[in-house]
Design a protein around this motif. Structure first.
Motif, short mmCIF file in Angstrom:
data_model
loop_
_atom_site.label_atom_id
_atom_site.label_comp_id
_atom_site.label_asym_id
_atom_site.label_seq_id
_atom_site.Cartn_x
_atom_site.Cartn_y
_atom_site.Cartn_z
N HIS A 32 -11.86 14.06 -2.15
CA HIS A 32 -11.75 15.60 -2.27
C HIS A 32 -10.45 15.89 -2.13
O HIS A 32 -9.32 15.56 -1.33
CB HIS A 32 -12.69 16.04 -1.09
N VAL A 33 -10.07 17.26 -2.20
CA VAL A 33 -8.95 17.98 -2.05
C VAL A 33 -8.77 18.16 -0.68
O VAL A 33 -9.80 18.14 0.21
CB VAL A 33 -8.90 19.30 -2.60
N GLY A 34 -7.52 17.58 -0.20
CA GLY A 34 -7.01 17.58 1.39
C GLY A 34 -7.44 16.06 1.83
O GLY A 34 -6.93 15.67 3.10
N ASP A 35 -7.92 15.13 1.07
CA ASP A 35 -8.19 13.68 1.49
C ASP A 35 -6.94 13.15 1.61
O ASP A 35 -6.17 13.03 0.65
CB ASP A 35 -9.29 13.12 0.74
N GLU A 36 -6.73 12.10 2.61
CA GLU A 36 -5.79 11.28 2.58
C GLU A 36 -6.16 9.99 2.07
O GLU A 36 -6.94 9.39 2.70
CB GLU A 36 -4.89 11.25 3.99
N ILE A 37 -5.40 9.45 1.01
CA ILE A 37 -6.02 8.23 0.40
C ILE A 37 -4.77 7.18 0.43
O ILE A 37 -3.74 7.12 0.16
CB ILE A 37 -6.59 8.40 -1.09
N LYS B 192 -16.41 19.67 -0.61
CA LYS B 192 -15.02 20.44 -0.85
C LYS B 192 -15.10 19.76 -2.40
O LYS B 192 -15.94 18.94 -2.87
CB LYS B 192 -14.01 19.82 -0.26
N PRO B 193 -13.98 20.63 -3.12
CA PRO B 193 -13.91 20.30 -4.57
C PRO B 193 -13.36 18.59 -4.52
O PRO B 193 -13.04 18.02 -3.90
CB PRO B 193 -12.75 21.06 -5.09
N ILE B 194 -13.70 18.00 -5.85
CA ILE B 194 -13.57 16.63 -6.00
C ILE B 194 -12.09 16.46 -6.66
O ILE B 194 -11.71 17.42 -7.57
CB ILE B 194 -14.68 16.13 -6.87
N VAL B 195 -11.32 15.56 -6.40
CA VAL B 195 -10.01 15.32 -7.13
C VAL B 195 -10.42 14.30 -8.22
O VAL B 195 -11.09 13.32 -8.30
CB VAL B 195 -9.27 14.43 -6.17
N PRO B 196 -9.74 14.70 -9.63
CA PRO B 196 -9.81 13.96 -10.74
C PRO B 196 -9.61 12.39 -10.38
O PRO B 196 -8.92 12.13 -9.78
CB PRO B 196 -9.15 14.39 -11.61
N GLY B 197 -10.49 11.60 -10.83
CA GLY B 197 -10.27 10.08 -10.77
C GLY B 197 -8.83 9.85 -11.38
O GLY B 197 -8.24 8.72 -10.75
N LEU B 198 -8.33 10.42 -12.17
CA LEU B 198 -7.08 10.10 -12.83
C LEU B 198 -5.88 10.21 -11.81
O LEU B 198 -4.88 9.37 -11.73
CB LEU B 198 -6.62 11.18 -13.96
N CYS C 234 0.88 -1.15 0.01
CA CYS C 234 -0.10 0.08 -0.14
C CYS C 234 0.69 1.13 0.03
O CYS C 234 2.12 1.23 0.28
CB CYS C 234 -1.04 0.18 1.33
N LEU C 235 0.28 2.24 -0.24
CA LEU C 235 0.84 3.59 -0.37
C LEU C 235 -0.29 4.66 0.12
O LEU C 235 -1.43 4.60 -0.54
CB LEU C 235 1.24 4.03 -1.72
N THR C 236 0.27 5.85 0.75
CA THR C 236 -0.88 6.70 0.97
C THR C 236 -0.41 8.15 0.55
O THR C 236 0.93 8.51 0.42
CB THR C 236 -0.93 6.81 2.69
N ARG C 237 -1.27 8.87 0.23
CA ARG C 237 -1.00 10.03 -0.23
C ARG C 237 -2.29 11.04 -0.15
O ARG C 237 -3.48 10.87 -0.04
CB ARG C 237 -0.92 10.17 -1.91
N THR C 238 -1.80 12.26 0.19
CA THR C 238 -2.91 13.53 0.27
C THR C 238 -2.91 14.28 -0.94
O THR C 238 -1.96 14.86 -1.12
CB THR C 238 -2.73 14.23 1.78
#
Length: 140
Positions: free
Chosen positions: A91-96, A52-58, A15-19
């Protein structure tokens, strides 16, 4: 059987995590030409449905490919197939966090099938699916 495939096993995971930031979204839009108003804080298009605004699926898909190239299989490979379901918006700011798990290995073709699950910082599943990668044989 190729040496790179021999290093893999069913059940292996990574796994990897990114905000994701507004700058990530801006750069993605510049590269793809996708300037949907749902991606930007100064637009009204998303405000009636989302906080909040949505992050592009890409971009979320990019996190999945980071796991592929850096960790699992972590060797030279090509993405052959992807089947992804976007369960919730990112969303912008989400840690995925993107989790990949090997569910099948086809030795003769050097294909590895992986289950994909991505979760936000609240533990909500945002993406699920399956990918198939071609592990490039050593010496190819």
């Amino acid at each position: 059987m190729d040496e790179a495939i021999q290093q893999l096993w069913i059940g292996q995971s990574a796994c990897l995590t990114r905000t994701f930031t507004e700058l990530d979204v801006k750069k993605c839009s510049e590269l793809t030409g996708d300037y949907s108003p749902v991606y930007f804080a100064d637009q009204e298009a998303w405000k009636s449905l989302y906080a909040k605004p949505i992050v592009p699926g890409l971009l979320t898909e990019g996190l999945i490919t980071q796991v592929i190239s850096r960790k699992l299989p972590g060797c030279p490979c090509l993405l052959l197939q992807k089947e992804l379901i976007f369960c919730r918006p990112v969303h912008v700011g989400d840690e995925i966090t993107a989790y990949l798990e090997i569910i099948d290995i086809h030795d003769e073709r050097n294909w590895v099938t992986q289950k994909v699950n991505c979760y936000n910082q609240h533990g909500d599943e945002v993406v699920k699916g399956q990918i198939i990668v071609f592990v490039i044989p050593n010496g190819a």
